[in-house]
Design an enzyme around this catalytic site. Structure first.
Site, short mmCIF file in Angstrom:
data_model
loop_
_atom_site.label_atom_id
_atom_site.label_comp_id
_atom_site.label_asym_id
_atom_site.label_seq_id
_atom_site.Cartn_x
_atom_site.Cartn_y
_atom_site.Cartn_z
N ASP A 1 17.12 -0.45 62.20
CA ASP A 1 16.21 -1.06 61.13
C ASP A 1 15.46 0.01 60.08
OD1 ASP A 1 14.23 -1.04 62.67
OD2 ASP A 1 14.61 -2.73 63.28
N HIS B 1 22.70 2.36 68.55
CA HIS B 1 23.48 1.75 67.93
C HIS B 1 23.61 1.64 65.95
CE1 HIS B 1 21.49 -1.24 71.31
NE2 HIS B 1 23.18 -0.14 71.70
N PHE C 1 17.97 -11.05 68.61
CA PHE C 1 19.31 -11.23 68.54
C PHE C 1 19.15 -11.84 69.89
CE2 PHE C 1 20.55 -9.30 65.33
CZ PHE C 1 21.45 -8.89 65.18
#
Ligand SMILES: [Zn+2]
Length: 240
Positions: free
Chosen positions: A106, A121, A35
């Protein structure tokens, strides 16, 4: 590089209470965009910046646009664990590594075989109906048209911590306990820019702090061992 890896090998050989704290850099070597990097999502063209789209307010107010971005950019199922994920899983099986704490969503650590993973997260692999609480998997989200809806009619929300949302307290507590008890803390693939996640490492009181990151981090000067190399490359040289 050779010498640093030897030092890391020695630290790993001599300890059996190691904890790994990782960030986006661990996943970028598996092909998942960071990101915050120059070519990452934050620099791509969208009607709104990703920080805005990935916020709780935006999710509630514009779910169609949120899911358009989310499905396009966040649901990557082609990435494979790299040498870092694999070696960390092997170290856990060998009884040397006690926990992986990750800022990534992920699932790559679990795919590599890691069991004790604290996902600060959240994960794109867990999704819950906001009305009835029913679990929905990755594939359900991937194949949903528009806003994903449960059989009951409720919106299915990813178990991912959006901007403005707090971190899960059980996950935080588990991560803090693991760090506080660790002899060795290896920080890898993170610039330690994201709070409160990055502040967790203040709980470390063990013997060796190892930082593996391509670019400088605010903790470099506290590190007993600093390796400025790609993390997959470093771990591929480690023997379990
Ligand atoms: Zn439902």
């Amino acid at each position: 590089m050779e010498k640093e890896t030897d030092k890391l090998q020695k630290i790993i050989d001599e300890h059996d209470n190691i904890v790994f704290f990782g960030g986006a850099g661990v996943s970028t070597e598996s092909g998942i965009p960071d990101f915050r990097s120059q070519d990452g999502l934050y620099h791509q063209k969208y009607d709104f910046p990703p920080e805005t789209i990935l916020s709780h307010t935006f999710f509630m107010q514009r779910p169609e646009e949120f899911y358009k971005f989310y499905k396009d950019k966040m649901l990557c199922d082609t990435a494979k664990p790299n040498a870092a994920h694999q070696k960390l899983a092997e170290l856990e099986r060998a009884g040397k590594l006690k926990a992986v704490i990750t800022q990534n969503i992920d699932n790559l650590h679990q795919m590599a075989g890691s069991k004790q993973v604290y996902e600060l997260h959240g994960s794109v692999y867990r999704n819950y109906c906001m009305k009835c609480g029913k679990f929905h998997d990755f594939s359900f989200m991937k194949h949903a048209e528009g806003v994903p809806r449960c059989e009951c009619g409720g919106i299915v929300k990813p178990d991912v911590v959006l901007y403005e949302e707090g971190l899960d307290s059980d996950t935080i507590n588990g991560a803090v306990r693991a760090i506080a008890k660790a002899q060795v803390l290896i920080i890898g693939g993170t610039s330690l820019a994201v709070y409160p996640a990055a502040s967790l490492i203040d709980y470390f009181q063990g013997e060796y702090l190892v930082v593996i990151n391509k670019s400088p981090t605010p903790r470099d000067r506290y590190a007993h061992l600093l390796i400025q190399e790609p993390i997959g490359h470093v771990f591929s040289a480690i023997h379990v």
